[in-house]
Scaffold this active site. Structure first.
Site, PDB file in Angstrom:
ATOM      1  N   CYS A 331       0.841  -1.197   0.000  1.00 43.33           N
ATOM      2  CA  CYS A 331       0.000   0.000   0.000  1.00 43.33           C
ATOM      3  C   CYS A 331       0.877   1.249   0.000  1.00 43.33           C
ATOM      4  O   CYS A 331       1.515   1.556  -1.003  1.00 43.33           O
ATOM      5  CB  CYS A 331      -0.976  -0.039   1.174  1.00 43.33           C
ATOM      6  SG  CYS A 331      -2.385   1.077   0.961  1.00 43.33           S
ATOM      7  N   HIS A 430      -3.668  -5.457   1.271  1.00 44.41           N
ATOM      8  CA  HIS A 430      -3.445  -5.842   2.654  1.00 44.41           C
ATOM      9  C   HIS A 430      -3.868  -7.305   2.819  1.00 44.41           C
ATOM     10  O   HIS A 430      -4.765  -7.790   2.135  1.00 44.41           O
ATOM     11  CB  HIS A 430      -4.261  -4.960   3.591  1.00 44.41           C
ATOM     12  CG  HIS A 430      -3.862  -3.520   3.557  1.00 44.41           C
ATOM     13  ND1 HIS A 430      -2.676  -3.073   4.072  1.00 44.41           N
ATOM     14  CD2 HIS A 430      -4.503  -2.436   3.047  1.00 44.41           C
ATOM     15  CE1 HIS A 430      -2.594  -1.767   3.906  1.00 44.41           C
ATOM     16  NE2 HIS A 430      -3.685  -1.353   3.279  1.00 44.41           N
TER      17      HIS A 430
END
Length: 498
Positions: A331, A430
């Protein structure tokens, strides 16, 4: 008082509120009770994506799993994600509302109260029992006005409260008595008992203190819960306590502990992995030798990138790669590995552009609409193995590196990138290590021969069952469940909800 809602409040942050709520949800599920978790207001950088594309605290997603139900935005109607020392992104019913400073949010709480009570009412209409987690401490005098996180909520819905304290920190009796004394008379009457958490030692030596506490307050100690070593549950926000990593492990993995680190639950599998030593490294420390460096997610990517560069991590990464190491960005970490990060609207910090570390040929622009998805796909390592995960980001990446993605998503999109030399990779997903096949492939890429894959969901389930067993053995369940107005008798096995 209501017999369908029970609230767990703590004397401090990290006293064990999240864990006790999760355990009670699993205990009630075992008894065939339709139960839902609830946290009116959560301040956390670990979050999860619900099936309807909303964002809630990661702890509430875990508690929903304990209850055997799908997480929904009603379980955490107000989520605050700090992006500075004085401000946070405010998320209401799963959607970003605005960035607010502390004073602005304090004024907004009157409006947020409506969202909180609406969500609670919807859950009450759907479930037999609601177990509520407070936030921080109810005795924060400066935050009492318009409170929606602790006693203000309990007063609004007229529910009983259990107060939990962490004895491992020390001062447990002062925490409990002091917290109770700082409440109003009306609020004190809501507190129906105490739970002492993380006890280790001879319980007989604690008994005189327990008797004194009960005599002093007129309230029972409902349980003394032992310190559960190796309990593998998602942390709400703070980096969870773990035993030291084995120095002789075949694979060494490190990650910088960013000032605004988010979703560090991505690394829970690695911290529990039997074949590796995983450690967080303070950004102002010299990183030790490692096989793999992971740049984690961040709620304030450009400020965290500046902090890393100020402490020489650009040079650390270059040296690490020169000696054959691997680097993975997740991310915000993916964005840092690119050429540039632009935040023209000031989404996360002051508007502007920052140079990235330049290890991936891509550029990132932060957009107004946050992307929230649960996804499946194929990790483009080891022949394309299955991977599951979730996206929570405002960044949109472009550049030549995207032509060699790390993940091919089942919805047709490409995600992340792998550098041409194969040493650097990144992804927005994630939970990248949570799927056993993806975990094996990523660790093999990092240099671990015959890597073992760990099933993160199975780890959670084992820990939830262990936690529920502990509550069955050490908690006065007839009294606790009586506050909810439910039967204390375990249900037949075939009556437990799926």
């Amino acid at each position: 008082m209501s017999g369908r809602t029970l609230m767990v409040q703590g004397t401090t942050s990290d006293a064990g509120k999240s864990t006790l709520v999760a355990g009670l949800c699993r205990v009630l599920r075992r008894r065939g009770v339709a139960v839902a978790p609830f946290k009116p207001q959560n301040m956390a950088l670990n979050s999860a994506v619900t099936a309807d594309g909303g964002e809630i605290g990661r702890a509430q997603a875990l508690q929903a799993q304990a209850a055997g139900i799908a997480p929904s935005t009603d379980m955490n109607p107000v989520l605050l994600k700090p992006n500075s020392d004085t401000g946070a992104q405010v998320i209401v019913h799963g959607r970003v509302l605005a960035n607010m400073d502390a004073r602005g949010y304090h004024d907004y709480k009157r409006i947020a109260r409506t969202a909180v009570l609406e969500s609670h009412a919807r859950l009450v209409a759907q479930y037999t029992a609601i177990v509520v987690e407070g936030a921080g401490s109810p005795a924060e005098i400066n935050l009492r006005d318009h409170d929606i996180a602790n006693m203000g909520f309990a007063e609004a819905v007229d529910c009983p409260v259990i107060l939990i304290a962490d004895i491992d920190r020390g001062g447990v009796f002062a925490h409990l008595v002091g917290t109770l004394d700082l409440l109003s008379d009306r609020e004190q009457r809501r507190v129906r008992g105490f739970v002492i958490n993380r006890f280790r030692g001879d319980l007989a030596l604690l008994e005189p203190g327990l008797r004194w506490l009960e005599q002093r307050t007129g309230r029972p100690v409902l349980g003394v819960l032992p310190y559960l070593h190796g309990l593998d549950l998602d942390a709400e926000d703070a980096v969870a306590r773990r035993d030291a990593s084995a120095a002789d492990a075949p694979l060494r993995v490190i990650a910088p502990l960013l000032p605004h680190i988010s979703n560090h639950t991505d690394f829970d599998v690695l911290r529990a992995h039997p074949q590796m030593a995983f450690d967080y490294v303070a950004i102002d420390a010299v990183p030790p030798p490692a096989d793999l460096i992971i740049l984690p997610g961040s709620k304030a990517v450009r400020p965290d990138l500046a902090a890393l560069r100020a402490h020489g991590w650009d040079r650390h990464l270059q040296r690490h790669l020169r000696y054959g190491g691997r680097v993975l960005g997740i991310c915000g970490g993916l964005q840092m590995l690119g050429r540039s990060i632009a935040d023209p609207l000031g989404i996360e910090s002051e508007a502007g552009v920052s140079d990235g570390f330049g290890h991936l040929d891509l550029d990132t622009t932060l957009a107004a609409d946050k992307q929230l998805r649960n996804v499946t796909g194929r990790l483009m390592l080891d022949g394309g193995v299955a991977v599951n995960g979730y996206e929570i980001h405002a960044g949109v990446c472009s550049g030549a590196a995207m032509q060699r993605p790390l993940v091919r998503l089942d919805d047709g999109r490409a995600d992340g990138a792998i550098a041409d030399d194969g040493q650097v990779a990144g992804s927005y997903l994630h939970g990248l290590f949570d799927t056993p096949s993806a975990c094996r492939a990523l660790l093999a890429w990092a240099g671990l021969a015959e890597a073992v894959g760990i099933d993160r969901d199975a780890l959670r389930e084992r820990s939830l069952e262990r936690l529920a067993d502990t509550l069955e053995a050490h908690l006065d369940l007839p009294s606790v469940l009586g506050l909810l107005g439910v039967s204390t008798a375990p249900a037949p096995q075939d009556a437990v909800p799926p």
